[in-house]
Design an enzyme around this catalytic site. Structure first.
Site, short mmCIF file in Angstrom:
data_model
loop_
_atom_site.label_atom_id
_atom_site.label_comp_id
_atom_site.label_asym_id
_atom_site.label_seq_id
_atom_site.Cartn_x
_atom_site.Cartn_y
_atom_site.Cartn_z
N HIS A 1 0.80 -1.22 0.00
CA HIS A 1 0.00 0.00 0.00
C HIS A 1 0.83 1.26 0.00
O HIS A 1 0.28 2.36 -0.10
CB HIS A 1 -0.90 0.01 1.25
CG HIS A 1 -0.12 -0.15 2.52
ND1 HIS A 1 0.32 0.92 3.26
CD2 HIS A 1 0.30 -1.26 3.17
CE1 HIS A 1 0.99 0.47 4.32
NE2 HIS A 1 0.98 -0.84 4.29
N CYS A 2 2.17 1.15 0.12
CA CYS A 2 3.00 2.36 0.28
C CYS A 2 3.99 2.57 -0.84
O CYS A 2 3.92 3.56 -1.57
CB CYS A 2 3.76 2.29 1.61
SG CYS A 2 2.72 2.47 3.08
N ILE A 3 4.96 1.67 -0.99
CA ILE A 3 6.10 1.92 -1.86
C ILE A 3 5.73 2.13 -3.33
O ILE A 3 6.24 3.03 -3.98
CB ILE A 3 7.14 0.79 -1.72
CG1 ILE A 3 7.55 0.62 -0.27
CG2 ILE A 3 8.38 1.09 -2.57
CD1 ILE A 3 8.08 1.88 0.37
N ILE B 1 3.08 3.34 -4.50
CA ILE B 1 2.05 4.37 -4.67
C ILE B 1 2.45 5.72 -4.09
O ILE B 1 2.44 6.74 -4.78
CB ILE B 1 0.73 3.89 -4.02
CG1 ILE B 1 0.22 2.63 -4.75
CG2 ILE B 1 -0.32 4.99 -4.06
CD1 ILE B 1 -1.01 2.01 -4.12
N ASP B 2 2.84 5.75 -2.82
CA ASP B 2 3.02 7.02 -2.11
C ASP B 2 4.03 7.97 -2.75
O ASP B 2 3.78 9.17 -2.83
CB ASP B 2 3.40 6.76 -0.66
CG ASP B 2 2.29 6.05 0.12
OD1 ASP B 2 1.21 5.86 -0.46
OD2 ASP B 2 2.51 5.70 1.29
#
Length: 423
Positions: A262-264, A266-267
């Protein structure tokens, strides 16, 4: 003085909202959880967990302590603090899709009371709290920083991490005003060991993106090194093991089949999109890292072709077994897993793809035929090529490699041996 039935209302009962609610409940706070998905609320009400880090027993304990899952927004009017933990997926133009954040803020506005604290935890670009959330909340007629407190505090949930959870992971907090920051710090200090205040909401928003951009870029570095080290006959895994013995100035990152979760993946794009939109030039480090990491599934497939060629086999018609299709070891979360891109490319090139994952019974992400195998050892022995994509704790990697015809290890878990290749 306004009396509140609940100390905390959590909007969004997913991988961020549920651990937050649990930590607050365990600290003795009265917590209500709001989610738009009726099936999620029904499942939680029945004591069933849908996130990796909470068991059914954990949910039952929360319910016994007074936790109330609901779909009724009216519960927000009875909460002293409301924390927004809704998803912010990547939008069509490269920035975050703030649909759920806007909806949550508008819902809060209809039930907002003077003296309340509203905190956004959903990851987004700098300026969201002040420019998007604040005006929606102020549609209530109340003024942020005067009538109610508003802050941003980035979630730092690491699914499957047994060492660090909500309580012992430092909590970054940035308020719209110093008073807002203090109110948010006071709230989180009730169940978090260390609270770290920032100058404001933008600094807190940027801190989250900096953390993940740092990881994104360093993963891209070792992914690119993996390619040329393979061509030069250098064991990168051995080189990393040697480098990490330095007690200062180095942190080990490892190559893999791509980035997931959910992070790398996308963010960092939120920050890149924000820079391009506001300043008119690219954030080149992020865009290059994205290009490198996104190309890794294709590189894995190319290495698979090369491995099969060593045995005089074509990829078309070959039986390829994928081990581990989640984005992270020992959790069932499949979000943005690079295994999807590897599997699709293999199937497009004519391979007969099967998969095994001890945490996944059904893998629908491919949209293409990929059969789950029940007898792992037999499947490995029968496959022309076995590819380790995720190193789950339950895998005896060396044992599986020994019985395989050809083994491609993308996680550096297997001992080098004839027929075994590491990325």
């Amino acid at each position: 003085m306004v009396r509140h039935r609940h100390d905390l209302a959590v909007i969004g009962l997913g991988y961020v909202g549920m651990p937050l609610a649990q930590a607050a409940v365990n600290a003795g706070l009265a917590v209500v959880g709001l989610d738009a998905n009726a099936s999620v609320v029904a499942s939680l009400t029945a004591g069933r967990s849908h996130v990796d880090d909470l068991s059914d027993e954990d949910v039952a304990t929360m319910l016994a302590a007074g936790f109330v899952p609901t779909t009724d927004p009216a519960a927000l009017a009875e909460a002293a603090v409301t924390v927004i933990c809704v998803p912010t997926p990547l939008g069509d133009e490269g920035g975050p899709d703030l649909t759920a954040v806007r909806s949550a803020a508008s819902t809060i506005a209809r039930h907002l009371r003077p003296g309340s604290l509203v905190v956004l935890e959903s990851t987004t670009y700098p300026g969201t709290t002040d420019e998007i959330v604040r005006p929606l909340l102020e549609a209530s007629g109340l003024v942020a920083g005067t009538d109610f407190h508003l802050a941003f505090s980035p979630e730092r949930v690491d699914p499957g991490n047994a060492a660090y959870g909500i309580g012992n992971t430092p909590k970054v907090v940035g308020g719209l005003t110093p008073a807002c920051t203090q109110a948010a710090c006071d709230f989180y200090a009730r169940f978090v060991d260390t609270v770290v205040p920032t100058k404001g909401t933008r600094e807190a928003e940027t801190a989250k993106l900096l953390e993940n951009t740092y990881r994104h870029i360093n993963i891209a570095l070792v992914n690119e090194m993996a390619r040329f080290c393979h061509e030069l006959g250098i064991d990168l895994w051995d080189a990393i093991a040697a480098a990490r013995t330095k007690p200062f100035g180095f942190q080990a990152f490892y190559p893999g089949p791509g980035v997931g979760g959910h992070c790398i993946p996308i963010d960092p794009n939120y920050l890149s999109h924000n820079v391009r939109t506001r300043l008119g030039y690219p954030f080149r480090f992020v865009e290059l890292a994205q290009e490198i990491n996104a190309s890794m599934p294709a590189y894995v497939v190319r290495r698979a072709q090369d491995a099969l060629n060593e045995d005089g086999k074509a990829l078309r018609g070959a039986r390829v077994l994928l081990l581990g299709v989640t984005y992270k070891p020992d959790i069932a979360d499949q979000r943005e897993s690079p295994a999807v891109h590897v599997g699709r490319r293999l199937i497009d090139l004519g391979a007969l793809v099967e998969f095994h994952d001890p945490l996944i019974e059904k893998w629908d992400a491919l949209g293409l035929p990929a059969r789950s195998v029940a007898d792992l050892d037999a499947a490995v022995e029968h496959a022309d090529l076995t590819i380790l994509l995720q190193h789950h704790r339950g895998y005896d990697v060396d044992g599986l490699a020994r019985i395989s015809r050809r083994f491609l290890d993308t996680r550096g878990a297997a001992t080098p041996a004839p027929g075994v290749e590491r990325l």
